[in-house]
Design a protein around this motif. Structure first.
Motif, PDB file in Angstrom:
ATOM      1  N   ARG A  32       0.846  -1.193   0.000  1.00  0.00           N
ATOM      2  CA  ARG A  32       0.000   0.000   0.000  1.00  0.00           C
ATOM      3  C   ARG A  32       0.877   1.238   0.000  1.00  0.00           C
ATOM      4  NH1 ARG A  32      -4.571  -1.108   4.543  1.00  0.00           N
ATOM      5  NH2 ARG A  32      -4.854   1.106   4.150  1.00  0.00           N
ATOM      6  N   THR A  33       0.279   2.368  -0.308  1.00  0.00           N
ATOM      7  CA  THR A  33       1.019   3.623  -0.279  1.00  0.00           C
ATOM      8  C   THR A  33       0.928   4.239   1.104  1.00  0.00           C
ATOM      9  OG1 THR A  33      -0.911   4.900  -0.957  1.00  0.00           O
ATOM     10  CG2 THR A  33       0.513   4.054  -2.713  1.00  0.00           C
ATOM     11  N   PHE A  34       1.887   5.084   1.418  1.00  0.00           N
ATOM     12  CA  PHE A  34       1.874   5.807   2.695  1.00  0.00           C
ATOM     13  C   PHE A  34       0.568   6.549   2.870  1.00  0.00           C
ATOM     14  CE2 PHE A  34       3.567   8.106   6.246  1.00  0.00           C
ATOM     15  CZ  PHE A  34       3.051   9.391   6.136  1.00  0.00           C
ATOM     16  N   SER A  35       0.102   7.159   1.798  1.00  0.00           N
ATOM     17  CA  SER A  35      -1.092   7.989   1.886  1.00  0.00           C
ATOM     18  C   SER A  35      -2.339   7.200   2.254  1.00  0.00           C
ATOM     19  CB  SER A  35      -1.322   8.737   0.574  1.00  0.00           C
ATOM     20  OG  SER A  35      -1.528   7.812  -0.485  1.00  0.00           O
ATOM     21  N   SER A  36      -2.308   5.895   2.085  1.00  0.00           N
ATOM     22  CA  SER A  36      -3.482   5.089   2.383  1.00  0.00           C
ATOM     23  C   SER A  36      -3.570   4.692   3.855  1.00  0.00           C
ATOM     24  CB  SER A  36      -3.500   3.838   1.512  1.00  0.00           C
ATOM     25  OG  SER A  36      -2.468   2.943   1.902  1.00  0.00           O
ATOM     26  N   TYR A  37      -2.530   5.000   4.614  1.00  0.00           N
ATOM     27  CA  TYR A  37      -2.500   4.640   6.030  1.00  0.00           C
ATOM     28  C   TYR A  37      -2.907   5.815   6.910  1.00  0.00           C
ATOM     29  CZ  TYR A  37       0.023   0.248   5.274  1.00  0.00           C
ATOM     30  OH  TYR A  37       0.383  -1.021   4.913  1.00  0.00           O
ATOM     31  N   ALA A  38      -3.541   5.480   8.020  1.00  0.00           N
ATOM     32  CA  ALA A  38      -3.723   6.464   9.078  1.00  0.00           C
ATOM     33  C   ALA A  38      -2.412   6.581   9.847  1.00  0.00           C
ATOM     34  CB  ALA A  38      -4.841   6.032  10.018  1.00  0.00           C
ATOM     35  N   MET A  39      -2.153   7.777  10.377  1.00  0.00           N
ATOM     36  CA  MET A  39      -0.952   8.033  11.150  1.00  0.00           C
ATOM     37  C   MET A  39      -1.359   8.603  12.497  1.00  0.00           C
ATOM     38  SD  MET A  39       1.488   7.094   9.158  1.00  0.00           S
ATOM     39  CE  MET A  39       2.890   7.703  10.109  1.00  0.00           C
ATOM     40  N   GLY A  40      -0.592   8.241  13.512  1.00  0.00           N
ATOM     41  CA  GLY A  40      -0.934   8.740  14.842  1.00  0.00           C
ATOM     42  C   GLY A  40       0.291   9.013  15.680  1.00  0.00           C
ATOM     43  N   TRP A  41       0.076   9.803  16.707  1.00  0.00           N
ATOM     44  CA  TRP A  41       1.104  10.064  17.711  1.00  0.00           C
ATOM     45  C   TRP A  41       0.584   9.584  19.065  1.00  0.00           C
ATOM     46  CZ3 TRP A  41       5.989  11.645  16.804  1.00  0.00           C
ATOM     47  CH2 TRP A  41       6.262  12.246  15.575  1.00  0.00           C
ATOM     48  N   PHE A  42       1.491   8.947  19.789  1.00  0.00           N
ATOM     49  CA  PHE A  42       1.206   8.466  21.130  1.00  0.00           C
ATOM     50  C   PHE A  42       2.344   8.903  22.034  1.00  0.00           C
ATOM     51  CE2 PHE A  42      -2.218   5.417  20.156  1.00  0.00           C
ATOM     52  CZ  PHE A  42      -2.113   5.385  18.769  1.00  0.00           C
ATOM     53  N   ARG A  43       2.113   8.846  23.333  1.00  0.00           N
ATOM     54  CA  ARG A  43       3.198   9.204  24.243  1.00  0.00           C
ATOM     55  C   ARG A  43       3.153   8.327  25.485  1.00  0.00           C
ATOM     56  NH1 ARG A  43       1.229  15.191  26.450  1.00  0.00           N
ATOM     57  NH2 ARG A  43      -0.263  14.438  28.028  1.00  0.00           N
ATOM     58  N   ARG A  44       4.326   8.182  26.082  1.00  0.00           N
ATOM     59  CA  ARG A  44       4.430   7.427  27.334  1.00  0.00           C
ATOM     60  C   ARG A  44       5.274   8.236  28.306  1.00  0.00           C
ATOM     61  NH1 ARG A  44       4.050   1.863  28.391  1.00  0.00           N
ATOM     62  NH2 ARG A  44       4.276   1.373  26.160  1.00  0.00           N
ATOM     63  N   ALA A  45       4.644   8.658  29.377  1.00  0.00           N
ATOM     64  CA  ALA A  45       5.354   9.387  30.421  1.00  0.00           C
ATOM     65  C   ALA A  45       5.954   8.383  31.408  1.00  0.00           C
ATOM     66  CB  ALA A  45       4.390  10.322  31.143  1.00  0.00           C
ATOM     67  N   PRO A  46       6.969   8.782  32.137  1.00  0.00           N
ATOM     68  CA  PRO A  46       7.595   7.880  33.103  1.00  0.00           C
ATOM     69  C   PRO A  46       6.577   7.313  34.088  1.00  0.00           C
ATOM     70  CG  PRO A  46       8.933   9.829  32.823  1.00  0.00           C
ATOM     71  CD  PRO A  46       7.665  10.086  32.081  1.00  0.00           C
ATOM     72  N   GLY A  47       6.550   5.993  34.211  1.00  0.00           N
ATOM     73  CA  GLY A  47       5.662   5.350  35.163  1.00  0.00           C
ATOM     74  C   GLY A  47       4.214   5.280  34.743  1.00  0.00           C
ATOM     75  N   LYS A  48       3.918   5.658  33.507  1.00  0.00           N
ATOM     76  CA  LYS A  48       2.531   5.665  33.044  1.00  0.00           C
ATOM     77  C   LYS A  48       2.357   4.794  31.809  1.00  0.00           C
ATOM     78  CE  LYS A  48       1.268  10.223  34.835  1.00  0.00           C
ATOM     79  NZ  LYS A  48       0.641  11.532  34.504  1.00  0.00           N
TER      80      LYS A  48
END
Length: 123
Positions: A32-48
């Protein structure tokens, strides 16, 4: 295989801004092409646990976690296989490792993950 590489993290004072980038590379993106994918950002804080931050669908539909609305902005440049996260008005509680993800599911894509980039917000 697909590789996601984040950049743009660092140390910033409270109230400051950072712009994260995540570029996808690979001989193919599973056919598939890059454009066909959803993209997301996630984060992990210390201890969480890891938490969702923002996502953008293949069609450009955007979804934010409540705690970043009005401060962060996600965007994508399909010609560069890159997704961005503009972070403004940063708070110490935004300190975390930020990772991007790419996938078929929206708003929580999870087929491929980057290693993450550290964001530290000082008081």
């Amino acid at each position: 295989q697909v590789q996601l590489v984040e950049s743009g993290g660092g140390l910033v004072e409270a109230g400051g801004s950072l712009r994260l980038s995540c570029t996808a590379s690979g001989r193919t993106f599973s056919g598939r092409t890059f454009s066909s994918y959803a993209m997301g950002w996630f984060r992990r804080a210390p201890g969480k646990e890891r938490e969702f931050v923002a996502a953008i669908s293949s069609g450009g539909i955007i979804y934010y976690a409540d705690f970043v609305k009005g401060r962060f902005r996600i965007s994508r440049d399909n010609a560069k296989n890159t997704v961005y996260l503009q972070m403004n008005s940063l708070k110490p509680e935004d300190t975390a490792v930020y990772s991007c993800a790419m996938g078929r599911d929206y708003p929580r894509p999870n087929d491929y993950w980057g290693q993450g980039t550290q964001v530290t917000v000082s008081t």
